[in-house]
Motif scaffolding. Structure first.
Motif, PDB file in Angstrom:
ATOM      1  N   GLY A  84       0.850  -1.453  -0.062  1.00 52.19           N
ATOM      2  CA  GLY A  84      -0.305  -0.021  -0.008  1.00 52.19           C
ATOM      3  C   GLY A  84       0.926   1.237  -0.273  1.00 52.19           C
ATOM      4  O   GLY A  84       0.213   2.202   0.038  1.00 52.19           O
ATOM      5  N   LEU A  85       2.417   1.172  -0.266  1.00 55.08           N
ATOM      6  CA  LEU A  85       2.805   2.227   0.016  1.00 55.08           C
ATOM      7  C   LEU A  85       2.575   3.078  -1.541  1.00 55.08           C
ATOM      8  O   LEU A  85       2.618   4.654  -0.852  1.00 55.08           O
ATOM      9  CB  LEU A  85       4.581   2.610  -0.305  1.00 55.08           C
ATOM     10  CG  LEU A  85       4.768   1.778   1.483  1.00 55.08           C
ATOM     11  CD1 LEU A  85       6.516   0.714   1.221  1.00 55.08           C
ATOM     12  CD2 LEU A  85       4.797   2.348   2.446  1.00 55.08           C
ATOM     13  N   PRO A 122     -10.602  -3.072   1.321  1.00 52.04           N
ATOM     14  CA  PRO A 122     -11.301  -2.914   2.366  1.00 52.04           C
ATOM     15  C   PRO A 122     -11.531  -3.856   2.898  1.00 52.04           C
ATOM     16  O   PRO A 122     -10.440  -4.452   3.861  1.00 52.04           O
ATOM     17  CB  PRO A 122     -11.729  -0.801   2.934  1.00 52.04           C
ATOM     18  CG  PRO A 122     -12.622  -1.557   1.759  1.00 52.04           C
ATOM     19  CD  PRO A 122     -11.671  -1.424   0.352  1.00 52.04           C
ATOM     20  N   ASP A 123     -11.824  -4.550   2.264  1.00 45.47           N
ATOM     21  CA  ASP A 123     -12.095  -6.043   2.778  1.00 45.47           C
ATOM     22  C   ASP A 123     -11.293  -7.510   2.072  1.00 45.47           C
ATOM     23  O   ASP A 123     -10.690  -8.116   2.957  1.00 45.47           O
ATOM     24  CB  ASP A 123     -13.344  -6.795   1.466  1.00 45.47           C
ATOM     25  CG  ASP A 123     -14.804  -5.483   1.549  1.00 45.47           C
ATOM     26  OD1 ASP A 123     -15.103  -5.350   2.976  1.00 45.47           O
ATOM     27  OD2 ASP A 123     -15.548  -5.591   0.510  1.00 45.47           O
ATOM     28  N   PHE A 179      -7.312  -6.487   1.601  1.00 45.14           N
ATOM     29  CA  PHE A 179      -6.096  -5.997   1.641  1.00 45.14           C
ATOM     30  C   PHE A 179      -5.094  -5.963   0.630  1.00 45.14           C
ATOM     31  O   PHE A 179      -3.857  -6.173   0.559  1.00 45.14           O
ATOM     32  CB  PHE A 179      -5.623  -6.139   3.157  1.00 45.14           C
ATOM     33  CG  PHE A 179      -6.527  -5.399   4.050  1.00 45.14           C
ATOM     34  CD1 PHE A 179      -6.433  -4.322   4.249  1.00 45.14           C
ATOM     35  CD2 PHE A 179      -7.419  -6.476   4.968  1.00 45.14           C
ATOM     36  CE1 PHE A 179      -7.026  -3.799   5.594  1.00 45.14           C
ATOM     37  CE2 PHE A 179      -8.424  -6.272   5.739  1.00 45.14           C
ATOM     38  CZ  PHE A 179      -8.182  -4.770   6.708  1.00 45.14           C
ATOM     39  N   ARG A 180      -5.646  -6.126  -0.288  1.00 47.37           N
ATOM     40  CA  ARG A 180      -5.197  -6.144  -2.017  1.00 47.37           C
ATOM     41  C   ARG A 180      -4.758  -5.293  -2.612  1.00 47.37           C
ATOM     42  O   ARG A 180      -6.432  -3.939  -2.776  1.00 47.37           O
ATOM     43  CB  ARG A 180      -5.832  -7.608  -2.774  1.00 47.37           C
ATOM     44  CG  ARG A 180      -6.014  -8.794  -2.200  1.00 47.37           C
ATOM     45  CD  ARG A 180      -4.849  -9.093  -2.345  1.00 47.37           C
ATOM     46  NE  ARG A 180      -4.409  -9.526  -3.471  1.00 47.37           N
ATOM     47  CZ  ARG A 180      -3.984 -10.470  -4.090  1.00 47.37           C
ATOM     48  NH1 ARG A 180      -3.809 -11.949  -3.943  1.00 47.37           N
ATOM     49  NH2 ARG A 180      -2.885 -10.655  -5.470  1.00 47.37           N
ATOM     50  N   LEU A 181      -4.170  -4.698  -2.916  1.00 48.88           N
ATOM     51  CA  LEU A 181      -4.487  -3.725  -4.014  1.00 48.88           C
ATOM     52  C   LEU A 181      -4.847  -3.604  -5.251  1.00 48.88           C
ATOM     53  O   LEU A 181      -4.939  -4.345  -5.960  1.00 48.88           O
ATOM     54  CB  LEU A 181      -2.998  -3.241  -4.859  1.00 48.88           C
ATOM     55  CG  LEU A 181      -2.482  -1.805  -5.560  1.00 48.88           C
ATOM     56  CD1 LEU A 181      -2.677  -0.613  -4.880  1.00 48.88           C
ATOM     57  CD2 LEU A 181      -1.118  -2.051  -6.298  1.00 48.88           C
ATOM     58  N   LYS A 182      -5.343  -2.274  -5.815  1.00 47.95           N
ATOM     59  CA  LYS A 182      -6.856  -2.286  -6.289  1.00 47.95           C
ATOM     60  C   LYS A 182      -6.541  -1.420  -7.600  1.00 47.95           C
ATOM     61  O   LYS A 182      -6.247  -0.206  -6.824  1.00 47.95           O
ATOM     62  CB  LYS A 182      -7.605  -1.517  -6.061  1.00 47.95           C
ATOM     63  CG  LYS A 182      -8.808  -3.297  -5.736  1.00 47.95           C
ATOM     64  CD  LYS A 182     -10.262  -2.916  -5.739  1.00 47.95           C
ATOM     65  CE  LYS A 182     -10.647  -2.534  -6.111  1.00 47.95           C
ATOM     66  NZ  LYS A 182     -12.300  -2.460  -5.819  1.00 47.95           N
TER      67      LYS A 182
END
Length: 134
Positions: A88-89, A103-104, A106-109
């Motif tokens: 998430g950086l 948010p569900d 915690f994977r990058l979109k």
């Protein structure tokens, strides 16, 4: 219509109110994505220009006539999902929120339609999973 451009200008043009002139003379909105402007050096601006096609073209021609280097952005951001660790950086430096953590899961979109290819995410990625499609 929108166009992403990179402007490069000499130290003699740093004081020129470029974005003001784009708005006033050409009715073109300029969203500054990234700026590196240092007195007595070359300046660089990454802009997203918005306006009518003819006005955009007129604005680009005017900038070139003022000895401002104009490069149209054609690159796209690429994310190597096999290398990405979903830290998430990159989401913290993305000015358009094209990179977000779900948010569900915690994977990058990556929301490509929001991306303006400012490339701020590339040096931020600790595993070098982000690049452009040069």
């Amino acid at each position: 219509m929108k166009k992403r451009v990179t402007l490069t200008f000499s130290q003699s043009l740093i004081q020129m109110p470029i974005t003001y002139r784009l708005a006033k003379d050409f009715n073109v909105a300029a969203n500054i994505i990234r700026a590196q402007v240092t007195p007595n050096q070359v300046g660089t601006l990454v802009l997203e220009l918005s306006g009518v096609v003819d006005e955009l073209e007129g604005a680009i021609e005017w900038m070139r006539s003022q000895s401002i280097g104009v490069t149209l952005a054609k690159n796209e951001i690429m994310i190597d999902e096999n290398s990405c660790v979903d830290c998430g950086l990159c989401t913290g430096v993305c000015p358009t929120q094209a990179l977000v953590l779900d948010p569900d899961t915690f994977r990058l979109k990556f929301l490509q339609l929001r991306c303006v290819v400012c490339e701020q995410c590339i040096p931020t990625c600790p595993v070098q999973a982000i690049s452009t499609n040069l």
